[in-house]
Motif scaffolding. Structure first.
Motif, PDB file in Angstrom:
ATOM      1  N   TYR A 392      42.256  41.197  43.311  1.00  0.00           N
ATOM      2  CA  TYR A 392      42.982  40.286  42.865  1.00  0.00           C
ATOM      3  C   TYR A 392      43.155  39.251  42.231  1.00  0.00           C
ATOM      4  O   TYR A 392      42.508  38.300  41.094  1.00  0.00           O
ATOM      5  CB  TYR A 392      44.945  39.992  43.531  1.00  0.00           C
ATOM      6  CG  TYR A 392      45.895  39.598  42.604  1.00  0.00           C
ATOM      7  CD1 TYR A 392      45.770  39.609  40.960  1.00  0.00           C
ATOM      8  CD2 TYR A 392      46.376  38.879  42.824  1.00  0.00           C
ATOM      9  CE1 TYR A 392      47.295  39.379  40.176  1.00  0.00           C
ATOM     10  CE2 TYR A 392      48.394  38.878  42.221  1.00  0.00           C
ATOM     11  CZ  TYR A 392      48.247  38.886  40.651  1.00  0.00           C
ATOM     12  OH  TYR A 392      48.945  38.903  40.307  1.00  0.00           O
ATOM     13  N   GLU A 393      41.987  38.181  42.982  1.00  0.00           N
ATOM     14  CA  GLU A 393      41.296  36.784  42.800  1.00  0.00           C
ATOM     15  C   GLU A 393      39.651  36.640  42.409  1.00  0.00           C
ATOM     16  O   GLU A 393      38.848  36.340  41.730  1.00  0.00           O
ATOM     17  CB  GLU A 393      41.116  36.570  44.561  1.00  0.00           C
ATOM     18  CG  GLU A 393      42.024  36.114  45.329  1.00  0.00           C
ATOM     19  CD  GLU A 393      42.764  37.545  45.610  1.00  0.00           C
ATOM     20  OE1 GLU A 393      42.597  38.099  46.042  1.00  0.00           O
ATOM     21  OE2 GLU A 393      44.276  36.893  46.155  1.00  0.00           O
ATOM     22  N   ARG A 394      39.609  38.263  41.816  1.00  0.00           N
ATOM     23  CA  ARG A 394      38.091  38.818  40.656  1.00  0.00           C
ATOM     24  C   ARG A 394      36.952  38.751  42.570  1.00  0.00           C
ATOM     25  O   ARG A 394      35.823  38.132  41.664  1.00  0.00           O
ATOM     26  CB  ARG A 394      38.095  38.040  40.357  1.00  0.00           C
ATOM     27  CG  ARG A 394      38.773  38.827  39.279  1.00  0.00           C
ATOM     28  CD  ARG A 394      40.446  39.100  38.850  1.00  0.00           C
ATOM     29  NE  ARG A 394      40.992  39.349  37.581  1.00  0.00           N
ATOM     30  CZ  ARG A 394      42.516  39.141  36.918  1.00  0.00           C
ATOM     31  NH1 ARG A 394      43.361  39.147  37.990  1.00  0.00           N
ATOM     32  NH2 ARG A 394      42.649  38.942  36.485  1.00  0.00           N
ATOM     33  N   VAL A 395      36.968  38.819  43.265  1.00  0.00           N
ATOM     34  CA  VAL A 395      35.928  38.918  44.207  1.00  0.00           C
ATOM     35  C   VAL A 395      35.921  40.205  44.500  1.00  0.00           C
ATOM     36  O   VAL A 395      36.097  41.260  44.594  1.00  0.00           O
ATOM     37  CB  VAL A 395      36.964  38.804  45.813  1.00  0.00           C
ATOM     38  CG1 VAL A 395      35.165  38.834  46.385  1.00  0.00           C
ATOM     39  CG2 VAL A 395      37.485  37.279  45.895  1.00  0.00           C
ATOM     40  N   ALA A 396      34.696  40.637  44.866  1.00  0.00           N
ATOM     41  CA  ALA A 396      33.550  41.411  44.514  1.00  0.00           C
ATOM     42  C   ALA A 396      34.211  42.878  45.776  1.00  0.00           C
ATOM     43  O   ALA A 396      34.217  41.781  47.096  1.00  0.00           O
ATOM     44  CB  ALA A 396      32.544  42.273  44.749  1.00  0.00           C
TER      45      ALA A 396
END
Length: 399
Positions: A392-396
């Motif tokens: 959701y935090e755009r972390v891979a």
């Protein structure tokens, strides 16, 4: 007098752009199209609002591989005052047509007949990602323009050529970036309340129609727009309002008629783009179409080994004239058949094995020559869904 609206319709084959301004009264409207800063077409009309066709000296079609955008200046002059609006357009030509060798004129076997999505008359295979476009802090609102751009760059890095904007009219700047960066756009309208009984006197019908009018009027000019999706998974289309045992479309002639009316309403507002009635699947456990330009189905399968059986069963009943996946006496007409949602479905918890399932499913989907594409669920996790390619935090995520 001032401009209250602007519709732009590309005429790629004719090398022109049609500009349809909205205003009250009488005025002089001047249109100037430029490309790379150079004037390439202009025209003027005086009187009541009217469609103005502007021939272009330079014709560069818009497509995902070459997302050329022209700048547009529209000025309105009345009673000695001038109102100026700056916009843009792309010479797109998106639609559907028979695949080469698969039209009824070319083969008498219905199981070989199939259409696909097209761009400038050429077949297009959609590699689409579901984008719900939510954010941990702003929810509906992205932190910045660069965050929106980063999401689209991520989609490009993963190899997608299409964004399915899921049940949310997004910020115009995001649609501009989709045009600019070169993606096809599948655009869902917001759903009705799934828990509210939808009968003929349901106030939600009026609210939905008003929202449809506003969204289509605002966003129909985008060159990336491949397909409007009016409803999703029968959400809000149940007369009993039950989440557990909703009324199927097949059993509700009034609901079928209303769905058909909403498709017609969309086409009346925007006769230049494809319209899907219902992105089919989900809570009712069956695929139910009434009309439209797309024969879609959703399938969430944790075991990739079962995908081949599912697709073979679907392929056997997918052909012009087939009643499969359609209700109310409607039949398939050859409209593009595609999987508009799939994933190794996961709620909050471990996503272990998701990529193995993903690649297995993709292999099976690509084996079916009549399939026009797919939509992977989804780009990023949400509060209660963990099947995104990133968190959701755009972390891979780890491979």
């Amino acid at each position: 007098t001032h401009l209250t609206g602007l519709r732009v319709v590309a005429d790629a084959a004719g090398g022109a752009v049609d500009v349809i301004p909205s205003f009250e009264g009488s005025a002089t409207v001047h249109v100037l199209a430029t490309l790379d800063g150079d004037p390439v077409g202009e025209g003027t009309t005086t009187g009541a609002p009217a469609r103005l066709s502007v021939p272009l000296d330079r014709v560069e079609p818009w497509d995902v591989d070459h997302p050329t955008l022209y700048d547009l200046e529209v000025s309105l002059t009345a009673a000695g005052r001038t109102d100026v609006v700056h916009s843009y357009f792309g010479l797109a030509d998106l639609g559907r047509d028979w695949l080469p060798g698969r039209s009824p004129d070319e083969t008498a076997d219905p199981l070989q007949q199939a259409q696909s999505f097209t761009s400038h008359g050429e077949p297009v295979y959609l590699r689409c990602v579901l984008d719900q476009s939510y954010w941990p802090d702003g929810l509906y609102t992205a932190p910045s323009l660069e965050h929106i751009r980063a999401d689209l760059e991520l989609a490009r890095e993963f190899g997608f050529n299409c964004i399915r904007l899921h049940i949310k009219p997004d910020e115009p700047v995001k649609l501009r970036l989709i045009d600019e960066m070169g993606f096809y756009l599948v655009y869902d309208l917001p759903s009705l309340d799934m828990a509210a009984p939808n009968t003929a006197d349901f106030v939600g019908r009026d609210n939905f129609a008003e929202t449809l009018d506003q969204v289509v009027t605002r966003d129909a000019s985008h060159p990336s727009l491949m397909l409007w999706v009016v409803f999703n998974e029968n959400w809000g289309l149940s007369a009993n309002g039950s989440l557990v045992n909703p009324t199927p479309l097949a059993d509700d002639a009034d609901m079928q008629q209303w769905v058909d009316q909403m498709v017609d309403r969309t086409r009346d507002l925007d006769p230049h783009h494809l319209v899907e009635d219902n992105s089919a699947g989900g809570v009712v456990g069956v695929y139910e179409h009434v009309t439209g330009d797309s024969n879609s189905f959703h399938h969430y399968e944790a075991d990739a080994a079962d995908w081949r059986d599912v697709l073979e069963a679907q392929a056997a009943v997918t052909f012009p004239g087939s009643e499969a996946n359609y209700v109310g006496g409607a039949t398939q007409d050859g409209a593009p058949w595609w999987n508009s949602e799939f994933a190794s479905f996961s709620f909050l918890g471990s996503a272990e094995g998701a990529f193995c399932d993903l690649f297995g499913a993709l292999n099976e989907l690509r084996r079916v020559p009549r399939l026009s594409g797919w939509v992977l669920t989804q780009l990023a996790d949400l509060e209660f869904e963990a099947n995104g390619l990133v968190t959701y935090e755009r972390v891979a995520k780890e491979d």
